[in-house]
Design an enzyme around this catalytic site. Sequence first.
Site, PDB file in Angstrom:
ATOM      1  N   ASP A 105      18.248  49.821 -91.699  1.00  0.00           N
ATOM      2  CA  ASP A 105      19.658  49.509 -91.474  1.00  0.00           C
ATOM      3  C   ASP A 105      20.040  48.241 -92.237  1.00  0.00           C
ATOM      4  O   ASP A 105      19.181  47.397 -92.525  1.00  0.00           O
ATOM      5  CB  ASP A 105      19.924  49.270 -89.984  1.00  0.00           C
ATOM      6  CG  ASP A 105      19.723  50.533 -89.165  1.00  0.00           C
ATOM      7  OD1 ASP A 105      19.776  51.640 -89.747  1.00  0.00           O
ATOM      8  OD2 ASP A 105      19.521  50.409 -87.936  1.00  0.00           O
TER       9      ASP A 105
HETATM   10  N1  URA Z   1      15.119  51.836 -86.353  1.00  0.00           N
HETATM   11  C1  URA Z   1      16.373  51.336 -86.385  1.00  0.00           C
HETATM   12  O1  URA Z   1      17.086  51.366 -85.384  1.00  0.00           O
HETATM   13  N2  URA Z   1      16.819  50.807 -87.547  1.00  0.00           N
HETATM   14  C2  URA Z   1      16.068  50.743 -88.660  1.00  0.00           C
HETATM   15  O2  URA Z   1      16.528  50.235 -89.683  1.00  0.00           O
HETATM   16  C3  URA Z   1      14.757  51.267 -88.611  1.00  0.00           C
HETATM   17  C4  URA Z   1      14.309  51.814 -87.440  1.00  0.00           C
END
Ligand code: URA
Length: 238
Positions: A105
């Site tokens: 993310d």
């Molecule tokens: N889980 C999440 O919520 N975000 C990420 O970027 C990776 C795993």
Amino acid sequence: MELERLDRILAGSGMYTRSQARDLIRAGAVLVDGTPVRRPEEKIGRDRTVTAAGEAVDTARYVYYMMNKPRDTICATEDGAYPAVTGLLPRALRARRLFPVGRLDADATGLLLLTDDGAFAHRVTAPRSDIPKTYRVLADRPVGKEWAATLAAGVVLEDGTAYRPARLTPEEDPCRCLVTVTEGKFHEVKNLIAACGGKVLCLERVSVGGLALDKMLMPGAVKRLSEEEVSLVFRDFL
Ligand code: URA
């Protein structure tokens, strides 16, 4: 060993365009094992030592890098709001068209693999690969005693999204824990913590398979991985 055109190997290194590579070769500026080769179409093995204008040429077919992904960058193409991680790469690597292996993310940080090897990326990200990815989580409240059991049982969201069992290990700080997942579904860790009644404030990926984030790597910096480090991804899970 498969033999490939010298101009292709030179251009593939990201140092030169194909036409620059041809010009350099024809000018005698490209040496293979110390001897000038003047035909761009000459075929050589990638195990040979190549220099161009006195500089060593990286003849590897594929390259693998670890980035310490900074916050507020995205793993896809730039979307206006945040810059893409690939924009942080040195020029020669951008020319090699490296791409991120899977997604983190925008607000997540930590271990991101980048490569130009599509088959490797698929092996790592395919849900059936079962490669554990471990995240260090800072939650908005102390990690509940029952959270580990909730994750171990496998969470199913109200919309029917089902997550495989995940491992939660509390850390010394009561609001911190490590979460290991094997799928890599969209917002997986955030959704797992939300299912326990918490909210993720900071998310850092610390390992992929048996490969751990290099703690010396500054945010945004990359490090070339050796063959052994690449193989750790599939081995000796932490
Ligand atoms: N889980 C999440 O919520 N975000 C990420 O970027 C990776 C795993």
